[in-house]
Motif scaffolding. Structure first.
Motif, PDB file in Angstrom:
ATOM      1  N   ARG A   1       0.976  -1.179  -0.098  1.00 26.28           N
ATOM      2  CA  ARG A   1       0.145  -0.095   0.173  1.00 26.28           C
ATOM      3  C   ARG A   1       0.720   1.303   0.007  1.00 26.28           C
ATOM      4  O   ARG A   1       0.446   2.354  -0.462  1.00 26.28           O
ATOM      5  CB  ARG A   1      -0.957  -0.118   1.384  1.00 26.28           C
ATOM      6  CG  ARG A   1      -2.024  -0.992   1.134  1.00 26.28           C
ATOM      7  CD  ARG A   1      -3.087  -0.801   2.224  1.00 26.28           C
ATOM      8  NE  ARG A   1      -2.577  -0.906   3.613  1.00 26.28           N
ATOM      9  CZ  ARG A   1      -2.828  -2.189   4.105  1.00 26.28           C
ATOM     10  NH1 ARG A   1      -2.942  -3.363   3.582  1.00 26.28           N
ATOM     11  NH2 ARG A   1      -1.927  -2.276   5.399  1.00 26.28           N
ATOM     12  N   ALA A   2       2.021   1.115   0.418  1.00 25.75           N
ATOM     13  CA  ALA A   2       2.962   2.223   0.670  1.00 25.75           C
ATOM     14  C   ALA A   2       3.809   2.497  -0.778  1.00 25.75           C
ATOM     15  O   ALA A   2       4.218   3.640  -0.874  1.00 25.75           O
ATOM     16  CB  ALA A   2       3.899   2.142   1.669  1.00 25.75           C
ATOM     17  N   GLY A   3       3.229   1.602  -1.690  1.00 27.24           N
ATOM     18  CA  GLY A   3       3.930   1.480  -2.968  1.00 27.24           C
ATOM     19  C   GLY A   3       5.317   1.380  -3.198  1.00 27.24           C
ATOM     20  O   GLY A   3       6.347   1.921  -3.816  1.00 27.24           O
ATOM     21  N   ILE A   4       6.075   0.480  -2.046  1.00 22.37           N
ATOM     22  CA  ILE A   4       7.423   0.056  -2.192  1.00 22.37           C
ATOM     23  C   ILE A   4       7.731  -1.195  -3.118  1.00 22.37           C
ATOM     24  O   ILE A   4       6.700  -1.799  -3.128  1.00 22.37           O
ATOM     25  CB  ILE A   4       7.990  -0.372  -0.649  1.00 22.37           C
ATOM     26  CG1 ILE A   4       7.810   0.789   0.282  1.00 22.37           C
ATOM     27  CG2 ILE A   4       9.226  -0.974  -0.421  1.00 22.37           C
ATOM     28  CD1 ILE A   4       8.136   0.596   1.618  1.00 22.37           C
ATOM     29  N   ASP A   5       8.627  -1.060  -3.687  1.00 22.21           N
ATOM     30  CA  ASP A   5       9.135  -2.131  -4.770  1.00 22.21           C
ATOM     31  C   ASP A   5       8.863  -3.355  -4.410  1.00 22.21           C
ATOM     32  O   ASP A   5       9.258  -3.714  -3.120  1.00 22.21           O
ATOM     33  CB  ASP A   5      10.439  -1.716  -5.331  1.00 22.21           C
ATOM     34  CG  ASP A   5      10.747  -3.001  -6.274  1.00 22.21           C
ATOM     35  OD1 ASP A   5      11.606  -3.795  -5.780  1.00 22.21           O
ATOM     36  OD2 ASP A   5      10.258  -2.878  -7.557  1.00 22.21           O
ATOM     37  N   ILE A   6       8.182  -4.390  -4.876  1.00 23.13           N
ATOM     38  CA  ILE A   6       8.014  -5.692  -4.544  1.00 23.13           C
ATOM     39  C   ILE A   6       9.472  -6.466  -4.138  1.00 23.13           C
ATOM     40  O   ILE A   6       9.511  -7.293  -3.165  1.00 23.13           O
ATOM     41  CB  ILE A   6       7.438  -6.633  -5.660  1.00 23.13           C
ATOM     42  CG1 ILE A   6       7.070  -7.903  -5.168  1.00 23.13           C
ATOM     43  CG2 ILE A   6       8.227  -6.617  -6.852  1.00 23.13           C
ATOM     44  CD1 ILE A   6       5.946  -8.018  -3.953  1.00 23.13           C
ATOM     45  N   SER A   7      10.573  -6.217  -4.708  1.00 24.04           N
ATOM     46  CA  SER A   7      11.679  -6.774  -4.344  1.00 24.04           C
ATOM     47  C   SER A   7      12.226  -6.543  -2.827  1.00 24.04           C
ATOM     48  O   SER A   7      12.699  -7.354  -2.137  1.00 24.04           O
ATOM     49  CB  SER A   7      12.896  -6.610  -5.425  1.00 24.04           C
ATOM     50  OG  SER A   7      14.011  -6.928  -5.129  1.00 24.04           O
ATOM     51  N   GLN A   8      12.222  -4.887  -2.778  1.00 21.12           N
ATOM     52  CA  GLN A   8      12.588  -4.472  -1.526  1.00 21.12           C
ATOM     53  C   GLN A   8      11.330  -4.799  -0.290  1.00 21.12           C
ATOM     54  O   GLN A   8      12.071  -5.271   0.917  1.00 21.12           O
ATOM     55  CB  GLN A   8      12.509  -3.101  -1.302  1.00 21.12           C
ATOM     56  CG  GLN A   8      13.180  -2.359  -0.365  1.00 21.12           C
ATOM     57  CD  GLN A   8      13.069  -0.861  -0.285  1.00 21.12           C
ATOM     58  OE1 GLN A   8      12.738  -0.287  -1.225  1.00 21.12           O
ATOM     59  NE2 GLN A   8      13.598  -0.248   0.598  1.00 21.12           N
ATOM     60  N   ALA A   9      10.324  -4.955  -0.721  1.00 25.98           N
ATOM     61  CA  ALA A   9       9.136  -5.400   0.359  1.00 25.98           C
ATOM     62  C   ALA A   9       9.184  -6.693   0.572  1.00 25.98           C
ATOM     63  O   ALA A   9       9.406  -7.105   1.880  1.00 25.98           O
ATOM     64  CB  ALA A   9       7.761  -5.340  -0.511  1.00 25.98           C
ATOM     65  N   LEU A  10       9.674  -7.540  -0.242  1.00 30.27           N
ATOM     66  CA  LEU A  10      10.018  -9.134   0.084  1.00 30.27           C
ATOM     67  C   LEU A  10      11.298  -9.215   1.006  1.00 30.27           C
ATOM     68  O   LEU A  10      11.243 -10.026   1.826  1.00 30.27           O
ATOM     69  CB  LEU A  10      10.122  -9.794  -1.283  1.00 30.27           C
ATOM     70  CG  LEU A  10       8.822 -10.361  -2.224  1.00 30.27           C
ATOM     71  CD1 LEU A  10       9.049 -11.061  -3.287  1.00 30.27           C
ATOM     72  CD2 LEU A  10       7.671 -10.920  -1.201  1.00 30.27           C
ATOM     73  N   THR A  11      12.001  -8.511   0.733  1.00 29.88           N
ATOM     74  CA  THR A  11      13.392  -8.600   1.285  1.00 29.88           C
ATOM     75  C   THR A  11      13.119  -8.105   2.803  1.00 29.88           C
ATOM     76  O   THR A  11      13.564  -8.643   3.900  1.00 29.88           O
ATOM     77  CB  THR A  11      14.607  -7.485   0.887  1.00 29.88           C
ATOM     78  OG1 THR A  11      14.771  -7.796  -0.331  1.00 29.88           O
ATOM     79  CG2 THR A  11      15.704  -7.239   1.697  1.00 29.88           C
ATOM     80  N   LEU A  12      12.341  -6.996   3.032  1.00 29.46           N
ATOM     81  CA  LEU A  12      11.918  -6.564   4.384  1.00 29.46           C
ATOM     82  C   LEU A  12      11.024  -7.540   5.083  1.00 29.46           C
ATOM     83  O   LEU A  12      11.098  -7.831   6.402  1.00 29.46           O
ATOM     84  CB  LEU A  12      11.047  -5.456   4.517  1.00 29.46           C
ATOM     85  CG  LEU A  12      12.078  -4.057   3.900  1.00 29.46           C
ATOM     86  CD1 LEU A  12      11.101  -2.943   3.705  1.00 29.46           C
ATOM     87  CD2 LEU A  12      13.025  -3.765   5.037  1.00 29.46           C
ATOM     88  N   VAL A  13      10.034  -8.302   4.433  1.00 23.27           N
ATOM     89  CA  VAL A  13       9.240  -9.192   4.856  1.00 23.27           C
ATOM     90  C   VAL A  13      10.014 -10.544   5.154  1.00 23.27           C
ATOM     91  O   VAL A  13       9.630 -11.159   6.272  1.00 23.27           O
ATOM     92  CB  VAL A  13       8.235  -9.710   3.964  1.00 23.27           C
ATOM     93  CG1 VAL A  13       7.323 -10.977   4.311  1.00 23.27           C
ATOM     94  CG2 VAL A  13       7.234  -8.449   3.666  1.00 23.27           C
ATOM     95  N   GLU A  14      10.919 -11.088   4.648  1.00 21.49           N
ATOM     96  CA  GLU A  14      11.831 -11.890   4.941  1.00 21.49           C
ATOM     97  C   GLU A  14      12.514 -11.830   6.316  1.00 21.49           C
ATOM     98  O   GLU A  14      12.603 -12.941   7.097  1.00 21.49           O
ATOM     99  CB  GLU A  14      13.155 -12.110   3.853  1.00 21.49           C
ATOM    100  CG  GLU A  14      14.120 -13.182   4.256  1.00 21.49           C
ATOM    101  CD  GLU A  14      15.177 -13.036   3.276  1.00 21.49           C
ATOM    102  OE1 GLU A  14      16.267 -13.709   3.664  1.00 21.49           O
ATOM    103  OE2 GLU A  14      15.087 -12.491   2.145  1.00 21.49           O
ATOM    104  N   GLY A  15      12.827 -10.738   6.823  1.00 22.85           N
ATOM    105  CA  GLY A  15      13.355 -10.705   8.015  1.00 22.85           C
ATOM    106  C   GLY A  15      12.175 -10.549   9.173  1.00 22.85           C
ATOM    107  O   GLY A  15      12.887 -10.449  10.305  1.00 22.85           O
ATOM    108  N   VAL A  16      11.240 -10.424   8.929  1.00 15.69           N
ATOM    109  CA  VAL A  16       9.966 -10.151   9.889  1.00 15.69           C
ATOM    110  C   VAL A  16       9.194 -11.426  10.425  1.00 15.69           C
ATOM    111  O   VAL A  16       8.444 -11.144  10.983  1.00 15.69           O
ATOM    112  CB  VAL A  16       9.421  -8.838   9.787  1.00 15.69           C
ATOM    113  CG1 VAL A  16      10.397  -7.664   9.684  1.00 15.69           C
ATOM    114  CG2 VAL A  16       8.485  -8.981   8.523  1.00 15.69           C
TER     115      VAL A  16
END
Length: 406
Positions: free
Chosen positions: A283-298
């Motif tokens: 929803r914040a418009g963050i690129d899918i690659s960066q979003a998945l990288t962040l999600v991976e750590g949480v």
């Protein structure tokens, strides 16, 4: 470009602190002079390694997640009301009861006063504001909707707080009861039973198997208590050390997912985190690659984190998100189906929201299921321990009394 922490004076002589990027000391002084500030002292800051942290699993030290939630709520209110951010941060710092957090808010305010934007100022405190939080704020700055992003973050953090409470509720109660059972066993076999062993052995009656087992356990407690303590300590330390290595953490998380009942909860919690984090970042418009990288750590589970990492690589190579997740075998059919629908319809936000709603109901329901299974099992365990201890003591006495009667 080097970052300089500086102290400067404004036209009225007030001391101003902050941090700003500049090629050298001369450019720093020129930059500050353009802002009506006169350089007094400066120090080059060392580059900090970027830290990946979860919005819900980060270590706040003495700063609780509730402090971050209140900060986010108040800052969103300040910005939506049109109050200048420096004035709002000053008010937030004055009202905060946590002295450490008050100092961090003041540091953020000084950085913004020195020319930094909000996301850059927050990024200098990764122990409180994790990378995902900062990226959300940065996306809000780019779109001009920081107040809306902060409201999204508030709802997300509230959900994270509730999820943590549910997980604690599911784990604390069984651990407390099992600890109580352990203490009861220790008292019985280390203190109570040794006092009557001599009496039982002096009766000169054949001791039943349950009594001989109890005597053996009691003797082991008495003579090798240090070995029991050492084994428990070694087990705890071993698990902690294993959890700090990639292979050890992977093994522990695999074991968690395979446990009956509890494994189901662990998977649902991880998938709930996946859906909520990905939906928020999307929803914040963050690129899918960066979003998945962040999600991976949480997500909180290394097995699912590795699956997300492989998915990210395939998505970058052109694979669809739903098809790649399906290959991993770690995501429920509901998650895969809803993401596939979102890709086809272009309504990924709505699809992820439905997944979030599903797990918001499923996680508490699974916690209740665990309680419904654990409570009778714990009652049976307690009954078995008490009955076994009673029989081990009273069967020899009953046999001796029977002989006396004859």
């Amino acid at each position: 470009m080097p970052q300089f922490a500086y102290k400067a004076r404004d036209i009225e002589g007030n001391l101003v602190k902050g941090a700003v990027g500049a090629p050298d000391e001369g450019e720093l002084a020129t930059l500050l002079k353009e802002r009506g500030l006169y350089l007094v002292h400066f120090k080059e800051e060392k580059e900090k390694k970027e830290k990946k942290a979860s919005l819900g699993s980060i270590s706040f030290g003495k700063i609780k997640r509730r402090d971050l939630i209140e900060f986010t709520i108040h800052l969103a209110t300040v910005l939506s009301a049109g109050i200048p951010i420096l004035e709002g941060l000053q008010d937030l710092g004055d009202k905060t009861n946590n002295s450490r957090f008050r100092g961090i808010i003041r540091s953020v305010r000084e950085d913004i006063h020195g020319g930094s934007n909000l996301s850059s100022a927050l990024s200098r405190h990764p122990e409180v504001f994790p990378q995902a939080y900062v990226n959300m704020v940065k996306a809000g700055e780019a779109s001009g909707n920081v107040d809306m992003i902060l409201k999204e973050l508030t709802g997300f953090l509230e959900w994270q707080e509730e999820l943590s409470a549910n997980v604690r509720k599911a784990s604390v109660y069984p651990l407390m009861v099992l600890t109580a059972v352990g203490i009861l066993l220790t008292i019985l076999f280390a203190f109570a039973f040794p006092r009557i062993i001599g009496i039982l052995q002096g009766m000169r009656v054949p001791l039943p198997l349950i009594t001989r087992v109890a005597i053996g356990i009691s003797t082991f407690f008495r003579d090798y208590w240090w070995l029991i303590f050492l084994a428990v300590a070694a087990g705890v330390v071993g698990l902690r050390l294993a959890g700090k290595t990639a292979k050890g953490r992977l093994w522990i998380d695999k074991l968690k997912l395979r446990l009956p009942v509890v494994g189901d909860l662990a998977r649902k919690v991880a998938l709930s985190r996946f859906a909520h984090h990905l939906g928020l970042l999307w929803r914040a418009g963050i690129d899918i690659s960066q979003a998945l990288t962040l999600v991976e750590g949480v997500v909180g589970n290394q097995v699912i984190a590795e699956a997300i990492s492989r998915t990210r690589e395939e998505v970058l190579a052109g694979e669809s998100l739903s098809r790649s997740l399906a290959k991993r075998g770690q995501f429920s059919s509901l998650v895969i189906r809803m993401i596939s629908i979102g890709e086809v319809s272009g309504e990924m936000d709505g699809s992820l929201s439905k997944v979030c709603q599903y797990y918001d109901q499923e996680v508490p329901a699974t916690v209740k299921k665990i309680f419904s299974v654990m409570e009778p099992l714990i009652i049976v365990l307690l009954a078995f321990v008490v009955l076994g201890a009673a029989l081990s003591m009273y069967l020899p006495l009953y046999t001796a009394l029977g002989r006396l009667g004859k």
